[in-house]
Write a protein that holds these residues in place. Sequence first.
Motif, PDB file in Angstrom:
ATOM      1  N   VAL A  60       9.497   5.705  -4.008  1.00  0.00           N
ATOM      2  CA  VAL A  60       9.267   4.604  -4.941  1.00  0.00           C
ATOM      3  C   VAL A  60      10.575   3.860  -5.202  1.00  0.00           C
ATOM      4  O   VAL A  60      10.612   2.623  -5.212  1.00  0.00           O
ATOM      5  CB  VAL A  60       8.678   5.151  -6.264  1.00  0.00           C
ATOM      6  CG1 VAL A  60       8.667   4.061  -7.333  1.00  0.00           C
ATOM      7  CG2 VAL A  60       7.278   5.688  -6.037  1.00  0.00           C
ATOM      8  N   LYS A  61      11.656   4.608  -5.383  1.00  0.00           N
ATOM      9  CA  LYS A  61      12.958   3.981  -5.650  1.00  0.00           C
ATOM     10  C   LYS A  61      13.368   3.033  -4.525  1.00  0.00           C
ATOM     11  O   LYS A  61      13.869   1.939  -4.775  1.00  0.00           O
ATOM     12  CB  LYS A  61      14.033   5.071  -5.801  1.00  0.00           C
ATOM     13  CG  LYS A  61      13.977   5.844  -7.094  1.00  0.00           C
ATOM     14  CD  LYS A  61      15.082   6.898  -7.110  1.00  0.00           C
ATOM     15  CE  LYS A  61      15.001   7.752  -8.366  1.00  0.00           C
ATOM     16  NZ  LYS A  61      16.027   8.837  -8.357  1.00  0.00           N
ATOM     17  N   LEU A 107       9.450  -6.171  -3.738  1.00  0.00           N
ATOM     18  CA  LEU A 107       9.686  -7.361  -4.566  1.00  0.00           C
ATOM     19  C   LEU A 107      10.338  -8.468  -3.743  1.00  0.00           C
ATOM     20  O   LEU A 107      10.006  -9.654  -3.894  1.00  0.00           O
ATOM     21  CB  LEU A 107      10.566  -6.991  -5.758  1.00  0.00           C
ATOM     22  CG  LEU A 107       9.872  -6.163  -6.845  1.00  0.00           C
ATOM     23  CD1 LEU A 107      10.882  -5.609  -7.842  1.00  0.00           C
ATOM     24  CD2 LEU A 107       8.820  -6.998  -7.572  1.00  0.00           C
ATOM     25  N   LEU A 108      11.260  -8.076  -2.855  1.00  0.00           N
ATOM     26  CA  LEU A 108      11.904  -9.066  -1.988  1.00  0.00           C
ATOM     27  C   LEU A 108      10.885  -9.707  -1.048  1.00  0.00           C
ATOM     28  O   LEU A 108      10.885 -10.932  -0.850  1.00  0.00           O
ATOM     29  CB  LEU A 108      13.015  -8.375  -1.189  1.00  0.00           C
ATOM     30  CG  LEU A 108      13.874  -9.285  -0.299  1.00  0.00           C
ATOM     31  CD1 LEU A 108      14.623 -10.309  -1.142  1.00  0.00           C
ATOM     32  CD2 LEU A 108      14.865  -8.445   0.517  1.00  0.00           C
ATOM     33  N   LEU A 133      10.278   0.384 -12.059  1.00  0.00           N
ATOM     34  CA  LEU A 133      11.195   0.907 -13.081  1.00  0.00           C
ATOM     35  C   LEU A 133      10.659   2.206 -13.690  1.00  0.00           C
ATOM     36  O   LEU A 133      11.398   3.179 -13.846  1.00  0.00           O
ATOM     37  CB  LEU A 133      11.396  -0.150 -14.185  1.00  0.00           C
ATOM     38  CG  LEU A 133      12.178  -1.403 -13.758  1.00  0.00           C
ATOM     39  CD1 LEU A 133      12.189  -2.439 -14.875  1.00  0.00           C
ATOM     40  CD2 LEU A 133      13.610  -1.024 -13.364  1.00  0.00           C
ATOM     41  N   LEU A 134       9.364   2.219 -14.022  1.00  0.00           N
ATOM     42  CA  LEU A 134       8.786   3.443 -14.586  1.00  0.00           C
ATOM     43  C   LEU A 134       8.642   4.533 -13.532  1.00  0.00           C
ATOM     44  O   LEU A 134       8.778   5.722 -13.820  1.00  0.00           O
ATOM     45  CB  LEU A 134       7.417   3.139 -15.213  1.00  0.00           C
ATOM     46  CG  LEU A 134       7.415   2.294 -16.493  1.00  0.00           C
ATOM     47  CD1 LEU A 134       5.988   2.119 -17.012  1.00  0.00           C
ATOM     48  CD2 LEU A 134       8.269   2.945 -17.574  1.00  0.00           C
ATOM     49  N   THR A 155       0.829  -1.213   0.000  1.00  0.00           N
ATOM     50  CA  THR A 155       0.000   0.000   0.000  1.00  0.00           C
ATOM     51  C   THR A 155       0.865   1.266   0.000  1.00  0.00           C
ATOM     52  O   THR A 155       0.506   2.259  -0.632  1.00  0.00           O
ATOM     53  CB  THR A 155      -0.937   0.016   1.229  1.00  0.00           C
ATOM     54  OG1 THR A 155      -0.160  -0.106   2.427  1.00  0.00           O
ATOM     55  CG2 THR A 155      -1.948  -1.106   1.160  1.00  0.00           C
ATOM     56  N   THR A 156       2.004   1.222   0.696  1.00  0.00           N
ATOM     57  CA  THR A 156       2.866   2.412   0.735  1.00  0.00           C
ATOM     58  C   THR A 156       3.482   2.677  -0.635  1.00  0.00           C
ATOM     59  O   THR A 156       3.565   3.827  -1.082  1.00  0.00           O
ATOM     60  CB  THR A 156       3.976   2.225   1.794  1.00  0.00           C
ATOM     61  OG1 THR A 156       3.394   1.802   3.025  1.00  0.00           O
ATOM     62  CG2 THR A 156       4.709   3.525   2.020  1.00  0.00           C
ATOM     63  N   PHE A 157       3.910   1.620  -1.312  1.00  0.00           N
ATOM     64  CA  PHE A 157       4.453   1.758  -2.672  1.00  0.00           C
ATOM     65  C   PHE A 157       3.388   2.312  -3.617  1.00  0.00           C
ATOM     66  O   PHE A 157       3.632   3.245  -4.393  1.00  0.00           O
ATOM     67  CB  PHE A 157       4.931   0.376  -3.140  1.00  0.00           C
ATOM     68  CG  PHE A 157       5.475   0.340  -4.544  1.00  0.00           C
ATOM     69  CD1 PHE A 157       6.748   0.813  -4.821  1.00  0.00           C
ATOM     70  CD2 PHE A 157       4.724  -0.187  -5.580  1.00  0.00           C
ATOM     71  CE1 PHE A 157       7.258   0.768  -6.118  1.00  0.00           C
ATOM     72  CE2 PHE A 157       5.214  -0.233  -6.876  1.00  0.00           C
ATOM     73  CZ  PHE A 157       6.491   0.246  -7.147  1.00  0.00           C
TER      74      PHE A 157
END
Length: 379
Positions: free
Chosen positions: A204-205, A212-213, A281-282, A180-182
């Motif tokens: 985001v970076k 993903l981890l 990535l975007l 949710t934070t992402f």
Amino acid sequence: MFDYETIRLIWWVFIGVVGIAFALTEGFDFGVGTLLPFIGKTDVERRVIINTVGATWEGNQVWLVLLGGAIFAIWPAVYATLFSGLYAAMLLVLFSLFFRPAAFDYRSKIEDPRWRNSWDWSLFIGSTLPPVLLGVLVGNLILGLPFHFDQDLRSFYDGSFWALLSPFALLCGVTGLLLTTFHGALFLKWRSEGVIHDRAVNTVKSLGPMLLLALTAVTLWVFVGIDRPEITQMAATDAPSNPLHKTVVAHGASWLQHFMTYPWMWLAPLTAFFGIALAWLLGKGESRMGAFVLSSLGITGVALTVGFGLFPFLLISSTAPSSSLTLWDGTSSHNTLLLGFWITIIFLPIVLLYTRFVYRVMWGSVTEAAVLKDSHTLY
């Protein structure tokens, strides 16, 4: 019009759609609230952040009410078992949600830094605890909950609140918060300018690899370390609901084997991972809408992975596997499902059209100049 088996399957899809709508819309609401004290350094910056979701957060939260109502009407045995067994956890979710409307409505009433800072942290709590607890709930749905039915189909919960906080469930809770934070950071990036936009990009970076981890860890844990029960005998899929009319063994085919048996199901986890990875990535670059849409796709993939993995189970019993509730024996009557179907067909498009209208009217970047100009009408 639809036979009992078909309408049961249709309602599994309907409730899944409502759950995904809640995750997508309330997901970025939660994320924005979690990021509020960290991305907003001044009072005006925090007002900008709050107003990115200010016009829509109430509508987004209604999806949760709709989800609870749908489960009550369509899967009453699930509602009774889940809401009574997890009463303390559900109350904790509700109490934490209470902070949100109070914070939204009262924060800007008094121009006192301590007053506003207190409500900012209240909004943080109300936006951070629910995704953690709902993630813990998902983890326990996969592990199975300790409940059983007696011969009169009365549900008994055999566990405690603290037993819900197993290492795997807590990992799911952390993953839910990261998700949710992402998602919220991407939404904030899309709807802001200047330093808030830049800080959202930096968030985001850093969150992308962590998310993903965490998703990889949860997936490997499920495939390698958790047994999936298996139905060895059950009544016809159009028979009246009775969860005791089946036999379930606790250690059946693994979760990995379940997906291998139905290869098309791999589309869900692949969508989750590729959606989140591409959004990251975007999101590091200039993309706004594209990154947010891909994040939404990733969340949809996560939800579908859980749904496909559990199918046909709705609730797995860890203490009495044959008491587990499935799509075929945990529903309301045929007539109730048909009545609910027609109500949904009439009103759901209206809700979706209204939601689309609100977002179209309220869309656009929120700036500090706009907040200062409409200081008395905005949050």
